[in-house]
Design an enzyme around this catalytic site. Structure first.
Site, PDB file in Angstrom:
ATOM      1  N   LYS A  70       0.832  -1.204   0.000  1.00 25.47           N
ATOM      2  CA  LYS A  70       0.000   0.000   0.000  1.00 25.47           C
ATOM      3  C   LYS A  70       0.866   1.252   0.000  1.00 25.47           C
ATOM      4  O   LYS A  70       0.586   2.219  -0.711  1.00 25.47           O
ATOM      5  CB  LYS A  70      -0.883   0.007   1.253  1.00 25.47           C
ATOM      6  N   ASN A  71       1.926   1.248   0.798  1.00 25.52           N
ATOM      7  CA  ASN A  71       2.728   2.471   0.933  1.00 25.52           C
ATOM      8  C   ASN A  71       3.596   2.751  -0.298  1.00 25.52           C
ATOM      9  O   ASN A  71       4.225   3.800  -0.380  1.00 25.52           O
ATOM     10  CB  ASN A  71       3.588   2.408   2.202  1.00 25.52           C
ATOM     11  N   ARG A 100      -4.446   9.252   3.917  1.00 24.79           N
ATOM     12  CA  ARG A 100      -3.230  10.023   4.205  1.00 24.79           C
ATOM     13  C   ARG A 100      -2.363  10.145   2.947  1.00 24.79           C
ATOM     14  O   ARG A 100      -1.649  11.114   2.725  1.00 24.79           O
ATOM     15  CB  ARG A 100      -2.457   9.289   5.304  1.00 24.79           C
ATOM     16  N   CYS A 154      -5.242   7.798   9.344  1.00 29.80           N
ATOM     17  CA  CYS A 154      -5.460   7.352  10.720  1.00 29.80           C
ATOM     18  C   CYS A 154      -4.953   8.374  11.725  1.00 29.80           C
ATOM     19  O   CYS A 154      -3.914   9.012  11.503  1.00 29.80           O
ATOM     20  CB  CYS A 154      -4.760   6.019  10.943  1.00 29.80           C
ATOM     21  N   ARG A 192       1.010  14.294  12.802  1.00 26.50           N
ATOM     22  CA  ARG A 192       1.310  14.121  11.380  1.00 26.50           C
ATOM     23  C   ARG A 192       1.409  15.455  10.626  1.00 26.50           C
ATOM     24  O   ARG A 192       0.662  15.711   9.677  1.00 26.50           O
ATOM     25  CB  ARG A 192       0.291  13.180  10.732  1.00 26.50           C
ATOM     26  N   ASP A 250       5.113  20.134   7.685  1.00 25.74           N
ATOM     27  CA  ASP A 250       6.043  21.265   7.560  1.00 25.74           C
ATOM     28  C   ASP A 250       7.299  20.910   6.760  1.00 25.74           C
ATOM     29  O   ASP A 250       7.818  21.746   6.002  1.00 25.74           O
ATOM     30  CB  ASP A 250       6.419  21.789   8.954  1.00 25.74           C
ATOM     31  N   LEU A 251       7.779  19.661   6.892  1.00 28.85           N
ATOM     32  CA  LEU A 251       9.007  19.287   6.174  1.00 28.85           C
ATOM     33  C   LEU A 251       8.753  19.230   4.664  1.00 28.85           C
ATOM     34  O   LEU A 251       9.624  19.595   3.868  1.00 28.85           O
ATOM     35  CB  LEU A 251       9.541  17.933   6.669  1.00 28.85           C
ATOM     36  N   ASP A 305       4.764   0.743  11.696  1.00 29.41           N
ATOM     37  CA  ASP A 305       3.532   0.091  11.244  1.00 29.41           C
ATOM     38  C   ASP A 305       3.398  -1.348  11.749  1.00 29.41           C
ATOM     39  O   ASP A 305       2.307  -1.911  11.732  1.00 29.41           O
ATOM     40  CB  ASP A 305       3.479   0.068   9.711  1.00 29.41           C
ATOM     41  N   ILE A 327       8.187   7.072  16.449  1.00 25.21           N
ATOM     42  CA  ILE A 327       7.796   7.802  15.232  1.00 25.21           C
ATOM     43  C   ILE A 327       6.530   8.634  15.461  1.00 25.21           C
ATOM     44  O   ILE A 327       6.486   9.805  15.100  1.00 25.21           O
ATOM     45  CB  ILE A 327       7.579   6.824  14.044  1.00 25.21           C
ATOM     46  N   ARG A 360      -8.204  -0.393   5.001  1.00 23.55           N
ATOM     47  CA  ARG A 360      -7.298   0.589   4.394  1.00 23.55           C
ATOM     48  C   ARG A 360      -6.003  -0.057   3.935  1.00 23.55           C
ATOM     49  O   ARG A 360      -5.329   0.462   3.064  1.00 23.55           O
ATOM     50  CB  ARG A 360      -6.910   1.646   5.425  1.00 23.55           C
TER      51      ARG A 360
HETATM   52  C1  UD1 Z   1       5.206   7.058   8.428  1.00 26.22           C
HETATM   53  C2  UD1 Z   1       6.311   6.034   8.615  1.00 26.22           C
HETATM   54  C3  UD1 Z   1       6.155   5.043   7.504  1.00 26.22           C
HETATM   55  C4  UD1 Z   1       4.746   4.473   7.568  1.00 26.22           C
HETATM   56  C5  UD1 Z   1       3.692   5.571   7.513  1.00 26.22           C
HETATM   57  C6  UD1 Z   1       2.281   5.073   7.709  1.00 26.22           C
HETATM   58  C7  UD1 Z   1       8.592   6.290   9.408  1.00 26.22           C
HETATM   59  C8  UD1 Z   1       9.817   7.103   9.402  1.00 26.22           C
HETATM   60  N1  UD1 Z   1       7.581   6.698   8.612  1.00 26.22           N
HETATM   61  O1  UD1 Z   1       5.359   7.683   7.177  1.00 26.22           O
HETATM   62  O2  UD1 Z   1       7.115   4.022   7.637  1.00 26.22           O
HETATM   63  O3  UD1 Z   1       4.539   3.571   6.549  1.00 26.22           O
HETATM   64  O4  UD1 Z   1       3.951   6.482   8.537  1.00 26.22           O
HETATM   65  O5  UD1 Z   1       2.068   4.649   9.000  1.00 26.22           O
HETATM   66  O6  UD1 Z   1       8.516   5.297  10.091  1.00 26.22           O
HETATM   67  N2  UD1 Z   1       7.138  14.746  10.469  1.00 26.22           N
HETATM   68  C9  UD1 Z   1       7.209  16.087  10.732  1.00 26.22           C
HETATM   69  N3  UD1 Z   1       6.959  16.956   9.693  1.00 26.22           N
HETATM   70  C10 UD1 Z   1       6.690  16.539   8.428  1.00 26.22           C
HETATM   71  C11 UD1 Z   1       6.639  15.158   8.187  1.00 26.22           C
HETATM   72  C12 UD1 Z   1       6.860  14.280   9.238  1.00 26.22           C
HETATM   73  O7  UD1 Z   1       7.455  16.518  11.850  1.00 26.22           O
HETATM   74  O8  UD1 Z   1       6.500  17.377   7.545  1.00 26.22           O
HETATM   75  C13 UD1 Z   1       7.373  13.783  11.578  1.00 26.22           C
HETATM   76  C14 UD1 Z   1       6.096  13.006  11.911  1.00 26.22           C
HETATM   77  O9  UD1 Z   1       5.292  13.674  12.830  1.00 26.22           O
HETATM   78  C15 UD1 Z   1       6.651  11.714  12.447  1.00 26.22           C
HETATM   79  C16 UD1 Z   1       7.914  11.511  11.656  1.00 26.22           C
HETATM   80  O10 UD1 Z   1       8.285  12.804  11.154  1.00 26.22           O
HETATM   81  O11 UD1 Z   1       6.986  11.861  13.797  1.00 26.22           O
HETATM   82  C17 UD1 Z   1       7.782  10.505  10.520  1.00 26.22           C
HETATM   83  O12 UD1 Z   1       6.924  11.013   9.593  1.00 26.22           O
HETATM   84  P1  UD1 Z   1       6.867  10.493   8.098  1.00 26.22           P
HETATM   85  O13 UD1 Z   1       7.896   9.481   7.821  1.00 26.22           O
HETATM   86  O14 UD1 Z   1       6.778  11.669   7.217  1.00 26.22           O
HETATM   87  O15 UD1 Z   1       5.444   9.874   8.136  1.00 26.22           O
HETATM   88  P2  UD1 Z   1       4.754   9.154   7.006  1.00 26.22           P
HETATM   89  O16 UD1 Z   1       5.187   9.590   5.668  1.00 26.22           O
HETATM   90  O17 UD1 Z   1       3.304   9.200   7.352  1.00 26.22           O
END
Ligand code: UD1
Length: 417
Positions: free
Chosen positions: A22-23, A92, A116, A121, A124-125, A306, A328, A398
């Site tokens: 899925k991812n 998402r 979810c 989530r 900003d990055l 996950d 995470i 999902r």
């Molecule tokens: C994350 C998981 C991914 C998983 C997905 C769905 C990690 C590193 N990432 O991906 O493996 O498949 O959830 O559950 O394990 N963050 C910020 N600002 C941003 C983006 C992220 O602060 O702009 C922080 C998030 O709050 C979090 C961390 O970075 O604490 C990881 O986020 P990210 O990898 O971007 O999340 P997903 O892409 O959702």
């Protein structure tokens, strides 16, 4: 709303072919926005999140149709630069359209994505990286309006954390930017490499995907290609957890072994034995699991966030104490309260969950509130004494393709009503 009814304590056996990831599917579908002509995705899982991405593609002007696990996207030009709030909220994964539509149209207007509730989530990055590539970003009333009327340009971008989503945003935005982008501290998840393989198949020039430093040389345009998505390593981890709690032997087919390197040691700690053969992996679980050494979720190649919930469900019936550290997401222990209804002994405090194994769980009525938490409740139901009724099945769907059929085929007593 459907429910799952599970009668536990049935030994499982047999083989399962893994669904596509899925991812990977969600960012690759968003990437078809960038690629003119036809893209064909094989092993594209039939999931509500994937269907939501297909709806966004149709809204944008693509033709998207499915035949079994093959999805065909015909992109003869994108008609719009906006995505309605109702579509953004369905998954998402919709955030991947941010970079893709911006790169293709020079503008994108969309609201914050759904998905979810496992933490804040933030994005900003993503936005900071897009600004580095020359985009202007306005955030008003829950809407994002990003513009690059003269196109994006290559830049040196460094992520403070290897965010999966932000890495995907940079890849999608930089492929057709003018000049070269270097992305440092990129996420190394296999799904990132899979996205890069698809984009390179469409004519992009991405080097280093799967490593911490990516080089993306911008090209003027991309053309659709055929691509088989990688197998879903989180589904693999979940099925291993199902085998673990039922003392079963199950064979996973279509496995990429190195993708599971961060997951298997925890199950081995618990006494599971793995036998690898070509693209198959057999798990043989002991009659009673041992506790695991501390389980810390980390970016890949560490233990994936996950897979935390399904493994935690397995730890509830281990012969001792297992400590989990969720690094995470800040709100990823919601399943523990429901597991407690089944007799699990779990204490959570911030990042930590301390699981004291009990001799058995009891069937109960439980409610899932997120995708992987739902998987944890199913794992628990499979080993519990008596009947478990799981609601919130829409969360499970999902990420897991026909879960009740897969588990029934292995001998579980599970019905969807
Ligand atoms: C994350 C998981 C991914 C998983 C997905 C769905 C990690 C590193 N990432 O991906 O493996 O498949 O959830 O559950 O394990 N963050 C910020 N600002 C941003 C983006 C992220 O602060 O702009 C922080 C998030 O709050 C979090 C961390 O970075 O604490 C990881 O986020 P990210 O990898 O971007 O999340 P997903 O892409 O959702």
């Amino acid at each position: 709303m459907s429910k799952l009814y599970i009668t536990g304590q049935k030994r499982l056996s047999g083989a399962v072919t893994l669904q596509g990831a899925k991812n990977s599917a969600l960012p690759v579908l968003a990437a078809t926005v960038l690629a003119g002509g036809e893209s064909v995705l094989y092993r594209c899982p039939q999931l509500s999140d994937v269907e939501a991405s297909l709806r966004i593609l149709r809204w944008l002007g693509c033709r998207a149709q499915r035949s079994g696990d093959t999805v065909l996207v015909q992109n003869d030009g994108i008609a719009r630069h906006d995505v309605p709030d109702a579509l953004m909220r369905q998954t998402r994964g919709s955030i991947a359209f941010l970079g893709a539509v911006l790169a293709r149209q020079g503008r994108v207007r969309l609201s914050l994505p759904g998905g979810c509730a496992i933490g804040q989530r933030p994005i900003d990055l993503h936005l900071k990286a897009l600004r580095c590539l020359g985009a202007t970003v306005r955030e008003r009333h829950g809407w994002l309006d990003c513009r690059a009327p003269h196109g994006l340009h290559g830049a040196d971008v460094t992520l403070p954390f290897p965010s999966v989503g932000a890495t995907e945003s940079v890849l999608l935005a930089a492929c057709t930017a003018e000049g070269t982008t270097t992305l440092t501290n990129a996420a190394r998840e296999p799904e990132i490499a899979d996205l890069a393989v698809f984009l390179n198949g469409c004519g992009a020039r991405i080097q280093g995907a799967g490593d911490s430093v990516l080089q993306i040389e911008g090209v003027p345009q991309l053309t659709g290609c055929a691509h088989a998505l990688i197998p879903d390593r989180i589904v693999a981890a979940t099925i291993i957890a199902c085998a673990a709690v039922t003392g079963s032997e199950i064979t996973l087919q279509g496995v990429i072994h190195r993708h599971l390197a961060g997951v298997l040691p925890a199950f081995e700690d618990a006494g599971c034995v793995f036998t690898a053969h070509e693209n198959e992996l057999r798990v043989t679980a002991p009659p009673r699991l041992r506790p695991m050494k501390i389980v810390r979720t980390m970016p890949y190649p560490g233990f994936p966030t996950d897979a935390q919930a399904p493994l935690l469900a397995a730890a509830t019936v281990a012969d001792g104490t297992t400590v989990f550290m969720e690094n995470i997401f800040e709100n990823r222990y919601r399943h523990t309260a429901e597991l407690a209804r089944m007799g699990a002994d779990i204490k959570t405090e911030g990042k930590f969950a301390v699981v004291e194994g009990v001799s058995r769980l009891y069937g109960a009525t439980v409610e899932a509130t997120d995708l992987r938490g739902a998987a944890a409740l199913v794992v628990a139901g499979l080993c519990a004494e008596g009947k478990t009724e799981v609601s919130g099945v829409q969360f499970l769907e999902r990420g897991y393709e026909a879960p009740e059929q897969v588990l029934s085929s292995l001998g579980a007593d599970i019905k969807k009503v």
